[in-house]
Design a protein around this motif. Structure first.
Motif, mmCIF file in Angstrom:
data_model
loop_
_atom_site.group_PDB
_atom_site.id
_atom_site.type_symbol
_atom_site.label_atom_id
_atom_site.label_comp_id
_atom_site.label_asym_id
_atom_site.label_seq_id
_atom_site.Cartn_x
_atom_site.Cartn_y
_atom_site.Cartn_z
ATOM 1 N N THR A 18 26.131 -71.984 32.915
ATOM 2 C CA THR A 18 25.623 -72.890 31.900
ATOM 3 C C THR A 18 24.540 -73.794 32.482
ATOM 4 O O THR A 18 23.632 -74.217 31.773
ATOM 5 N N MET A 76 30.517 -68.611 36.549
ATOM 6 C CA MET A 76 31.607 -67.645 36.668
ATOM 7 C C MET A 76 31.003 -66.346 37.182
ATOM 8 O O MET A 76 29.961 -65.906 36.694
ATOM 9 N N ASN A 127 35.220 -68.885 39.455
ATOM 10 C CA ASN A 127 34.898 -69.680 38.277
ATOM 11 C C ASN A 127 34.961 -71.156 38.655
ATOM 12 O O ASN A 127 36.022 -71.679 38.946
ATOM 13 N N HIS A 128 33.781 -71.793 38.669
ATOM 14 C CA HIS A 128 33.693 -73.217 38.987
ATOM 15 C C HIS A 128 33.515 -74.064 37.727
ATOM 16 O O HIS A 128 33.216 -75.251 37.822
ATOM 17 N N GLY A 129 33.654 -73.448 36.574
ATOM 18 C CA GLY A 129 33.449 -74.173 35.322
ATOM 19 C C GLY A 129 32.023 -74.052 34.831
ATOM 20 O O GLY A 129 31.791 -73.729 33.672
ATOM 21 N N TRP A 130 31.058 -74.256 35.687
ATOM 22 C CA TRP A 130 29.644 -74.154 35.321
ATOM 23 C C TRP A 130 29.061 -72.796 35.701
ATOM 24 O O TRP A 130 27.991 -72.428 35.224
#
Length: 115
Positions: free
Chosen positions: A53, A37, A32-35
């Motif tokens: 996203t 997963m 999970n890199h934030g942008w």
């Protein structure tokens, strides 16, 4: 050159909800890199799906990712074939070397290798 795994990339504004939903099917979060997963099956780790996203460094979000054992050879083959390179070959800060190419169906494929 050989394929190591293929991962569908689902564009999503409901990443946490997707984690919960696919968790009911047995998937677990492995990245999970934030942008983006990625969820994987614990019993079959190459069975994966990613939810994103946006893409952090590319102009478009890819429709799928294909991990190969020699990304430089894949890049050379795609360029030689005349395929449309959507995002040039580059090393990313999260440890992959990758490029994007458009397939004959208009899908954007993230071709990558781990460094």
């Amino acid at each position: 050159m050989s394929v190591r795994r293929v991962v569908p990339n689902v564009r999503s504004e409901a990443v946490p909800e997707s984690r919960e939903f696919y968790g009911l099917l047995g998937f677990e979060e492995v990245m999970n890199h934030g942008w983006i997963m990625t969820l994987a099956s614990p019993s079959h780790p190459a069975a994966q799906v990613s939810f994103m996203t946006e893409d952090a460094t590319a102009p478009v979000a890819p429709d799928m990712s294909v991990e190969v054992d020699d990304v430089d050879a894949a890049y050379a083959a795609m360029r030689e074939s005349g395929a449309e390179i959507v995002h040039p070959l580059r090393d990313e800060e999260w440890g992959v070397r990758r490029f994007f190419v458009r397939d004959p169906n208009g899908q954007v494929v993230n071709v990558l290798g781990h460094r």
